[in-house]
Design an enzyme around this catalytic site. Structure first.
Site, short mmCIF file in Angstrom:
data_model
loop_
_atom_site.label_atom_id
_atom_site.label_comp_id
_atom_site.label_asym_id
_atom_site.label_seq_id
_atom_site.Cartn_x
_atom_site.Cartn_y
_atom_site.Cartn_z
CG HIS A 404 -2.15 0.88 1.17
ND1 HIS A 404 -3.15 0.83 1.92
CD2 HIS A 404 -2.54 1.69 0.07
CE1 HIS A 404 -4.06 1.60 1.41
NE2 HIS A 404 -3.72 2.30 0.45
CE1 TYR A 520 -8.62 6.64 7.75
CE2 TYR A 520 -9.34 5.49 5.58
CZ TYR A 520 -8.51 6.14 6.11
OH TYR A 520 -7.57 6.77 5.25
CB SER A 522 -10.33 5.72 1.66
OG SER A 522 -9.12 6.21 1.00
CB THR A 533 -6.43 9.04 1.13
OG1 THR A 533 -5.46 8.68 2.05
CG2 THR A 533 -6.21 7.95 0.06
#
Length: 741
Positions: A404, A520, A522, A533
């Site tokens: 990531h 959360y 994104s 982001t």
């Protein structure tokens, strides 16, 4: 030009004509430079306009139409991938007072009165004592840095993390499927939901996929990929594309680093614990798919066993980063050539000896196992350090495991869409399942990599393997297609599809846990140079009011519907704020990093930074539907992907709209937690979506559903709600624009 000629040295009358030509050339050069500079400044000013984000879907103002026309004029006819980079505006630093106010508003629904008062007190103390100084330093950085937060985000959130990359950092993308109908019950799945497998031959699928990926890399080098336009109007930053290929995350004792090579002409391949170096080019250029298939088949046919400990060597990449960094120093000395071949590859290929994908015998369990194999595997069959690993299963199924730190999902998703469309529709296969073309027998055999593993590394590999297996075994993955309705129904409701799902997720999670939690979601900030982001805090006061109303039998149908629309509108406002750089979390994160640099203690920022996200969500975007042959393959749609939970007692939920009538959910959690269950949440998500959809039907109060998995519960799933029934009874009211993440 006469003025320029006067400034030039006089070389005599015979050179008068030469002076004139030189003056004309200098004048043209200055004029061209001024024109380019003017276009650059004008385009940057135009791209700084965000008023179009605030307009309702389908209602474009005259100002926005004028802005759009000017952007198209100043952009040129055929902009290349990086054409807009120098014209993109820098991400603005929000007002610290506004950020703190929005933060307190976001945590109010999940805190008790006492805890909220304590947090508000910390916030006021922060605003009085430290905020102005930290904000000044942040503003100073924003003037000279390309992006005031992205470099710190990559550094502190990813590269300085010492935990395992597996599950904690990586995410996966699946093969497409086709034929999803209006039921997800196990009795109907085998006929209605079959994953596409263009060929059952593992080597052939690998050959076409690798060739397609390298074609994408060639287009990337030549900037032949069109820049992504948000809502077809506003270009997004393309900086993250630069590190898709030839990139490895190299472990360090305290901090990792990303190593990116300009080029690589081979891939590293793992099969049954053996590592190979496979060249991707010959003297004539890129190898054909059939030649690559031949090389992969040679690896599959190679009977030589893995050397002692070599079979589990890749488990080191799933170990804590400091431990792996120490072992890597020894490998760098004793097996430098093999390590360089793996880390210097264009990407990593894992030829998995096991089959994967949907099966008729047990569709639900096989789909969950497919997701688990892509996310974690067996802990020793992926090289998690590489930017991405292409996983090819023995029955021809494909998947992608992505590290990531170097980029976010839309970038790898864009590459994956191109790869799947190219290998299926353009490259294709012969009738017997092989790649098209002819083998090249003169090609040298794939090079088997030799690892000199001293005894002290054996213990490290054993410890890493034990930890990787434990982490892999603790992940509970659940994937299910929701096919009662999809984007088409939500569009008929005149609502944002993303906001619709996010609000329904709040209802599902409340029924699962009996409480609200920080959520959360994104959202991208690629409207700005080197943006990555931002967080949309989806658990809002409006969403909580809607959830309480749905659980209150005294509330009427119209009251619940009104509260739902209010929750959707609030989510849309938060999403648009995040897209335009006015979010909460990245600003607070950057302030916290500045406080660390200045050795300032801020209880408020420390409290913010320590928060746990018990519900982490993301929408997987579909970006290139034009690549797929909708006429001949109408159901060939992306299946999306997933990621691990951000908290040991939380959930990771991703979703993708597949066509107009299917939504696929990917849910993950930890089996070690007694509070979570991925399958239980999946059932709550389905029930919540059906309950929300029934609000838009003329009729009685939506039917309440109880959690369960017996035959009685599955009965209503087969016929409760079809997309046609819903579409025919949906009222049409104005809504905000459709979000893209």
């Amino acid at each position: 030009m006469e003025k320029i000629k006067e400034l030039l040295p006089d070389c005599g009358g015979q050179h008068h004509r030469l002076r004139g030509l030189l003056a004309a050339a200098l004048f043209a050069l200055c004029l061209w430079g001024a024109l380019i500079f003017t276009l650059h400044v004008a385009l940057r000013l135009l791209l700084s306009y965000h008023g179009w984000l605030l307009e309702p879907h389908g209602a474009m103002s005259s100002a926005t139409k004028t802005w759009l026309a000017l952007v198209r004029i100043f952009s040129g006819r055929r902009p290349m991938l990086f054409s807009y980079q120098r014209a993109l505006p820098r991400q603005p630093v929000p007002s610290v007072q506004d950020t703190v106010r929005k933060y307190l508003e976001s945590v109010r629904p999940v805190l008790s009165d006492e805890d909220f008062d304590w947090t508000a007190g910390l916030a006021q103390e922060f605003l009085k004592l430290q905020a102005s100084l930290l904000q000044w330093y942040l503003q100073l950085k924003s003037w000279w840095a390309a992006n005031y937060v992205s470099d710190w985000w990559e550094d502190f959130v990813y590269l300085r993390s010492r935990s395992s990359l597996m599950v904690n950092s990586n995410y996966y993308l699946m093969d497409p499927h086709q034929g999803a109908q209006a039921c997800r019950c196990p009795l109907c799945w085998p006929q209605d939901f079959l994953y596409v497998t263009p060929t059952p031959l593992q080597a052939a699928r690998a050959g076409n996929a690798v060739h397609a990926l390298l074609l994408y890399r060639n287009r990337l080098k030549r900037q032949e990929i069109s820049p992504t336009l948000l809502m077809g109007m506003r270009p997004l930053c393309s900086a993250q594309y630069e590190r898709i290929f030839n990139t490895t995350r190299v472990p360090g004792v305290q901090k990792d680093r990303l190593c990116h090579l300009r080029d690589s002409r081979h891939v590293a391949v793992l099969h049954r614990g053996r590592f190979f170096r496979v060249g991707t080019h010959s003297a004539h250029g890129l190898l054909s798919p059939r030649a690559l298939e031949q090389q992969f088949q040679r690896i599959l046919d190679d009977p030589s066993p893995a050397c002692p400990q070599e079979e589990h060597l890749a488990a080191l990449t799933a170990a804590p980063r400091d431990s792996w960094a120490q072992v890597r120093q020894t490998l760098k000395t004793r097996a430098a050539h093999a390590l360089e071949a793996v880390e210097g590859a264009a990407f990593f290929v894992s030829l998995d000896p096991e089959p994967a994908g949907l099966t008729r015998e047990d569709p639900a369990a096989s789909l969950d196992a497919y997701a688990h194999a892509l996310l974690a595997g067996r802990g020793h069959d992926r090289w998690f350090d590489k930017s991405f690993t292409l996983i090819v299963f023995s029955n021809g199924k494909l998947g992608l495991s992505v590290e990531h730190s170097w980029a976010d999902c839309p970038i790898s998703g864009h590459m994956w869409e191109f790869t799947l469309a190219t290998e299926c529709f353009q490259l294709g296969y012969t009738a017997d399942g092989h790649c098209k073309g002819h083998p090249e027998p003169a090609l040298p055999q794939p090079q088997r990599l030799q690892w000199d593993l001293p005894d002290q590394i054996h213990r490290s590999i054993s410890l890493a393997l034990r930890g990787a297996k434990a982490l892999s075994g603790s992940v509970d993955c659940h994937v299910f297609p929701f096919s009662h309705f999809g984007k088409s129904f939500i569009r008929h409701c005149r609502l944002s599809s993303d906001s619709f799902i996010q609000t329904a997720l709040q209802l599902a999670h409340f029924r699962d846990r009996g409480q609200f939690c920080l959520t959360y979601e994104s959202a991208m900030t690629r409207l700005f140079l080197e943006g990555r982001t931002e967080t949309v805090r989806s658990c809002t006061r409006e969403a909580c009011n809607f959830v309480r109303a749905m659980e209150d039998p005294e509330k009427t149908h119209s009251q619940c519907l009104a509260l739902f629309r209010a929750a959707v509108d609030k989510h849309q406002a938060l999403l648009k704020a995040a897209l335009s750089g006015q979010g909460v979390d990245r600003h607070l994160f950057a302030l916290y990093i500045v406080s660390r640099f200045l050795h300032m203690q801020s209880p408020f920022l420390a409290q913010v930074y320590s928060e746990q996200w018990q519900l982490s969500t993301s929408q997987i975007p579909v970006q290139q539907m034009h690549l797929f042959d909708v006429h001949n393959y109408p159901d060939y749609v992306s299946s999306g992907g997933g990621f691990g939970p951000a908290d040991d007692h939380g959930y990771g939920v991703s979703y993708i709209f597949m066509g107009d009538n299917v939504i696929t959910f990917h849910i993950s959690s930890k089996k070690s937690s007694t509070k979570t269950d991925s399958h239980r949440l999946g059932q709550h998500i389905e029930d919540a979506l059906l309950d929300v959809a029934s609000l838009f039907q003329a009729g009685q109060r939506p039917q309440r559903r109880l959690r369960g998995s017996g035959d009685e519960d599955s009965g209503h799933r087969c016929g409760f709600l079809s997309s046609k029934t819903v579409d025919s009874k949906t009222p049409k009211t104005p809504t905000d624009s459709e979000p893209v993440q």
